[in-house]
Design a protein around this motif. Structure first.
Motif, PDB file in Angstrom:
ATOM      1  N   ARG A 368       0.797  -0.972  -0.007  1.00 10.84           N
ATOM      2  CA  ARG A 368      -0.106   0.176  -0.317  1.00 10.84           C
ATOM      3  C   ARG A 368       1.063   1.075   0.084  1.00 10.84           C
ATOM      4  NH1 ARG A 368      -4.256   1.308   4.948  1.00 10.84           N
ATOM      5  NH2 ARG A 368      -2.086   2.276   5.728  1.00 10.84           N
ATOM      6  N   PHE A 369       1.978   1.050   1.016  1.00  8.36           N
ATOM      7  CA  PHE A 369       2.953   2.311   0.687  1.00  8.36           C
ATOM      8  C   PHE A 369       3.580   2.594  -0.361  1.00  8.36           C
ATOM      9  CE2 PHE A 369       7.383   4.093   1.394  1.00  8.36           C
ATOM     10  CZ  PHE A 369       6.869   4.782   2.286  1.00  8.36           C
ATOM     11  N   LEU A 370       4.254   1.397  -1.295  1.00 14.37           N
ATOM     12  CA  LEU A 370       4.940   1.940  -2.535  1.00 14.37           C
ATOM     13  C   LEU A 370       3.743   2.169  -3.235  1.00 14.37           C
ATOM     14  CD1 LEU A 370       7.191  -1.519  -2.004  1.00 14.37           C
ATOM     15  CD2 LEU A 370       7.979   1.154  -1.761  1.00 14.37           C
ATOM     16  N   ILE A 371       2.538   1.267  -3.474  1.00 14.66           N
ATOM     17  CA  ILE A 371       1.797   1.648  -4.718  1.00 14.66           C
ATOM     18  C   ILE A 371       1.494   3.403  -4.264  1.00 14.66           C
ATOM     19  CG2 ILE A 371      -0.400   1.713  -5.212  1.00 14.66           C
ATOM     20  CD1 ILE A 371      -0.229  -1.229  -4.404  1.00 14.66           C
ATOM     21  N   LYS A 372       1.162   4.092  -3.089  1.00 16.03           N
ATOM     22  CA  LYS A 372       0.594   5.402  -2.997  1.00 16.03           C
ATOM     23  C   LYS A 372       1.612   6.298  -2.723  1.00 16.03           C
ATOM     24  CE  LYS A 372      -0.972   5.758   0.835  1.00 16.03           C
ATOM     25  NZ  LYS A 372      -1.663   5.959   2.108  1.00 16.03           N
ATOM     26  N   VAL A 373       3.102   6.272  -2.484  1.00 17.46           N
ATOM     27  CA  VAL A 373       4.559   7.284  -3.232  1.00 17.46           C
ATOM     28  C   VAL A 373       5.550   7.287  -4.204  1.00 17.46           C
ATOM     29  CG1 VAL A 373       4.278   6.951  -0.670  1.00 17.46           C
ATOM     30  CG2 VAL A 373       5.581   6.190  -0.699  1.00 17.46           C
ATOM     31  N   GLY A 374       4.739   5.374  -4.688  1.00 17.97           N
ATOM     32  CA  GLY A 374       5.956   4.996  -5.713  1.00 17.97           C
ATOM     33  C   GLY A 374       7.599   4.860  -4.871  1.00 17.97           C
ATOM     34  N   ILE A 376      10.635   5.558  -5.817  1.00 15.79           N
ATOM     35  CA  ILE A 376      11.559   7.118  -5.826  1.00 15.79           C
ATOM     36  C   ILE A 376      10.830   8.208  -3.950  1.00 15.79           C
ATOM     37  CG2 ILE A 376      12.069   9.248  -6.559  1.00 15.79           C
ATOM     38  CD1 ILE A 376      11.817   8.184  -9.713  1.00 15.79           C
ATOM     39  N   GLY A 377       9.258   7.872  -4.797  1.00 17.60           N
ATOM     40  CA  GLY A 377       8.789   8.945  -3.106  1.00 17.60           C
ATOM     41  C   GLY A 377       9.554   8.162  -2.166  1.00 17.60           C
ATOM     42  N   ALA A 378       9.103   6.406  -2.248  1.00 16.13           N
ATOM     43  CA  ALA A 378       9.478   5.376  -1.209  1.00 16.13           C
ATOM     44  C   ALA A 378      11.106   6.077  -0.065  1.00 16.13           C
ATOM     45  CB  ALA A 378       9.191   4.662  -1.032  1.00 16.13           C
ATOM     46  N   TYR A 379      12.147   6.315  -1.164  1.00 11.71           N
ATOM     47  CA  TYR A 379      13.027   5.839  -1.127  1.00 11.71           C
ATOM     48  C   TYR A 379      12.968   7.558  -0.568  1.00 11.71           C
ATOM     49  CZ  TYR A 379      18.160   7.148  -2.319  1.00 11.71           C
ATOM     50  OH  TYR A 379      19.647   7.614  -2.121  1.00 11.71           O
ATOM     51  N   ARG A 380      12.796   8.483  -1.260  1.00  9.99           N
ATOM     52  CA  ARG A 380      13.416  10.003  -0.877  1.00  9.99           C
ATOM     53  C   ARG A 380      12.834  10.283   0.861  1.00  9.99           C
ATOM     54  NH1 ARG A 380      10.730  13.660  -5.629  1.00  9.99           N
ATOM     55  NH2 ARG A 380      12.395  13.523  -6.489  1.00  9.99           N
TER      56      ARG A 380
END
Length: 453
Positions: A368-374, A376-380
């Motif tokens: 759910r987190f990875l789908i929501k932010v992607g 690159i967003g998760a990495y940041r």
């Protein structure tokens, strides 16, 4: 091993300890709402220990926890026969000939030649001075004692993100596998609570800069417990801790140029200090004292846990050589295995079903987190928030080592518990930060750690 007194005394101890927890909760809850969960968390911890006792006395009838209990009972009785020998053994300075102090009256301990396992025996003997030599009562006392470390970890997360105290309670206080495997007379109970205490004192000394030397001493003591029982738990904590401490030090520098210049320097400096500490204690690490030793240990352990005498719950991530390239080739599958297996399609018994349901929950939050932010967003988010970075670095390193060296689901569900609270709590923080970034995308965001609650 158990009798009617186990079933009569254990509820009495639980009632008294729960009432003490309620009293303490009422004193604190007015200023700190997270204390609403203090007594309930204590009760859940003790119940987890009792359920473990029931499973291993009524269903499996045996296991390490029973052997640890009988051995620690023998050691406690030795105190009344030869006090000096007892204290030598308790503090880890015993000699091989000290074994001959045991007799038919005291009973004979298991694990005498296994220093890591015998550390559990040594520590557990203390609780038998207050347990009337009852297995269930000693377990209740250990569960209550180990809860103190878990609570410190919970409070650490609440310090920075007080609005998430309900979610942190789920992640840290009430995860079923952690309550079950982390509350009985087992290695996992001691290493988990020691890891939590280590983080508490590390945070106090190097992040908050409060009572630095005393906190460092207590942190070193907590680390020594991990090193004596499961060294890899302590080793997995190091990289994320170095990053967290470096980020905290550099963030306090007002000048942006100096922050940019001194950031790598602080990281290298702290890393060098930790390497120096490692060199100083490597003699205590046994197979974990060198990279090659760690690689060899992983291969040997994995092959052993595939054997049929472990109950036929084996799985296979594939063969690998005891070399760095060979181990890294298993990085994705070993990390996934350590975090999310057994899955529902791999369930073979009721115990595995409970573990699989919990793993499904962990996988759901992650996807759910990875789908929501992607990606690159998760990495940041992870790199930009040191508490999240620490949680993820520790969880991934630990899960990779467990997934790599474990080839039996029965062992896996037990070995992985030190990573579960950190991973899920870190995931909750990351989701919270992602949600805030989405709401205020047009405004510059500071690290949440710059404004502790």
């Amino acid at each position: 091993m158990t009798d009617v007194w186990d079933y009569l005394l254990a509820p009495v101890y639980m009632f008294v300890l729960y009432q003490m927890a309620l009293f303490y909760q009422r004193k604190k809850v007015g200023e700190h709402p997270e204390y609403n969960y203090y007594a309930l968390g204590m009760l859940a911890k003790m119940l987890g220990g009792i359920i473990l006792c029931l499973i291993y006395t009524q269903y499996y009838v045996g296991g390490d926890t029973n052997a640890y209990h009988n051995s620690s009972l023998a050691l406690k009785r030795l105190f009344f026969e030869h006090p000096s020998a007892y204290f030598r053994i308790l503090f880890g300075y015993h000699k091989p000939e000290d074994y001959y102090y045991f007799n038919a009256k005291t009973g004979f301990p298991f694990y005498w030649a296994d220093k890591q396992s015998y550390s559990v025996v040594r520590y557990s003997s203390i609780f038998h001075f207050f347990s009337f030599e009852r297995y269930f009562v000693a377990t209740v006392l250990l569960a209550a004692f180990s809860y103190m470390g878990i609570w410190k970890l919970y409070r650490l997360f609440c310090y920075y993100f007080p609005l998430l105290y309900k979610r942190f309670a789920v992640a840290i206080l009430f995860m079923p596998s952690v309550l079950f495997w982390g509350s009985g007379i087992l290695k996992d109970t001691y290493t988990l609570t020691a890891a939590c205490w280590f983080l508490h004192f590390f945070h106090k000394a190097l992040i908050l800069r409060k009572r630095v030397w005393i906190s460092l001493l207590w942190g070193a003591f907590a680390a020594s417990i991990m090193l004596r029982i499961k060294p890899y738990v302590a080793l997995a904590l190091v990289p994320g801790s170095v990053y967290w401490a470096s980020f905290s030090s550099v963030r306090k520098i007002q000048n942006a140029f100096f922050r940019f210049v001194l950031g790598p320097f602080a990281l290298v400096l702290l890393g060098t200090i930790f390497v120096g500490i490692f060199q100083g204690i490597k003699g205590q690490l046994g197979a974990y004292s060198s990279l090659q030793g760690i690689l060899d240990k992983a291969v040997v352990t994995q092959r052993d846990l595939k054997q049929e005498y472990y109950g036929g719950n084996s799985f296979d991530i594939g063969e690998f050589e005891a070399t760095l390239p060979g181990v890294l080739s298993k990085l994705p599958i070993a990390t996934f295995t350590g975090l999310f297996r057994p899955m529902l399609v791999e369930v073979k018994n009721p115990m595995m079903l409970l573990a699989a349901l919990e793993n499904t929950l962990l996988l759901f939050f992650t996807l759910r987190f990875l789908i929501k932010v992607g990606l690159i967003g998760a990495y940041r988010i992870v790199v930009g928030e040191p508490l999240v970075f620490f949680c993820m670095m520790y969880s991934f390193l630990f899960s990779f080592s467990v997934g790599l060296s474990t080839a039996n689901f029965g062992a896996l569900v037990r070995y992985k518990i030190p990573a579960v609270p950190f991973f899920l709590a870190g995931m909750f923080v990351a989701e919270h930060l992602a949600r805030n970034l989405t709401r205020t995308a047009s405004k510059p965001q500071a690290s949440a750690l710059s404004k502790p609650g």
